[in-house]
Scaffold this motif. Structure first.
Motif: not given
Length: 231
Positions: A161-169
């Motif tokens: 899965e790809r998720r945004a963390v602090d605005g970073v994928e």
């Protein structure tokens, strides 16, 4: 959301499959259901006798005993490195220096000879999910640590899965596992855990010896139960 990674992937049967290669770090401990564990009547008796003899401090993990499958499915705060090839996956845990080989269906696979902590694992693709079947597990008789007999079976599904963390994928590897062991449990045990890919992280050395646990058991007059006696 699930994804097909465009880079570092390989083709299988004309399709492009995710590549799990890289260094990853656990995102908390695995979530397990149901709780409490649904022991059979015979296993519940062993668990009661175990709790009367062993305390939480009598933890084999403190003395270099590999937790083995499925307890190793992420969780502990140590990095995990995966080497992913079309014919197999090799997983190396920083903690305990543990090692696991997963063979891909359709490629040469050795015949299992021994029951081991990681068992014998063969995988196939189901769309974007890698499905892994594991057998030939070594008995894990520690009744407060997801015990299992040598007849236990595990089915896993790994997805990216790809998720945004602090605005970073960022990339996450999600593992869902089902432990089936009718001698110990009245229903399957489900686990879910995640890793996050850490491109700048490196595996460090971890040294341990199982003789520490053997000496501890002797010193404290402790004896884990023999799960092979379960009906």
């Amino acid at each position: 959301m699930l994804l097909m990674l465009p880079a570092g992937t390989f083709a299988q049967s004309g399709a492009v499959s995710p590549d799990f290669t890289g260094v990853w770090f656990p995102q908390g401990f695995a979530r397990r259901t149901p709780t409490p564990l649904p022991f059979t009547a015979a296993a519940a008796e062993l668990a009661e006798a175990y709790s009367a003899q062993f305390t939480p401090d009598d933890d084999p993990g403190k003395y270099c005993i590999w937790p083995g499958m499925p307890r190793v499915i992420w969780g502990a705060p140590f990095a995990v490195e995966i080497f992913h090839r079309p014919q197999d996956l090799t997983i190396y845990w920083e903690g305990y220096g543990m090692y696991r080989k997963i063979y891909m269906n359709g490629h040469p696979t050795p015949t299992p000879v021994l029951h081991t902590a990681m068992g014998h694992s063969v995988a196939h693709w189901d769309g974007d999910a890698l499905v892994i079947e594991t057998s030939h597990l070594r008995e894990h008789p520690y009744m407060d640590d997801l015990p299992a007999t040598a007849d236990a079976r595990i089915t896993e599904r790994y997805t990216l899965e790809r998720r945004a963390v602090d605005g970073v994928e960022r990339d996450f590897l999600v593992a869902q596992a089902t432990l089936t062991d009718p001698k110990v449990y009245t229903q399957p045990i489900m686990l879910r855990a995640e890793l996050r890919r850490e491109p700048d992280m490196h595996i460090l050395e971890y040294t341990c010896s199982t003789s520490l646990w053997e000496a501890y058991l002797l010193e404290n007059d402790l004896a884990p139960p023999d799960l092979s006696t379960l009906p």
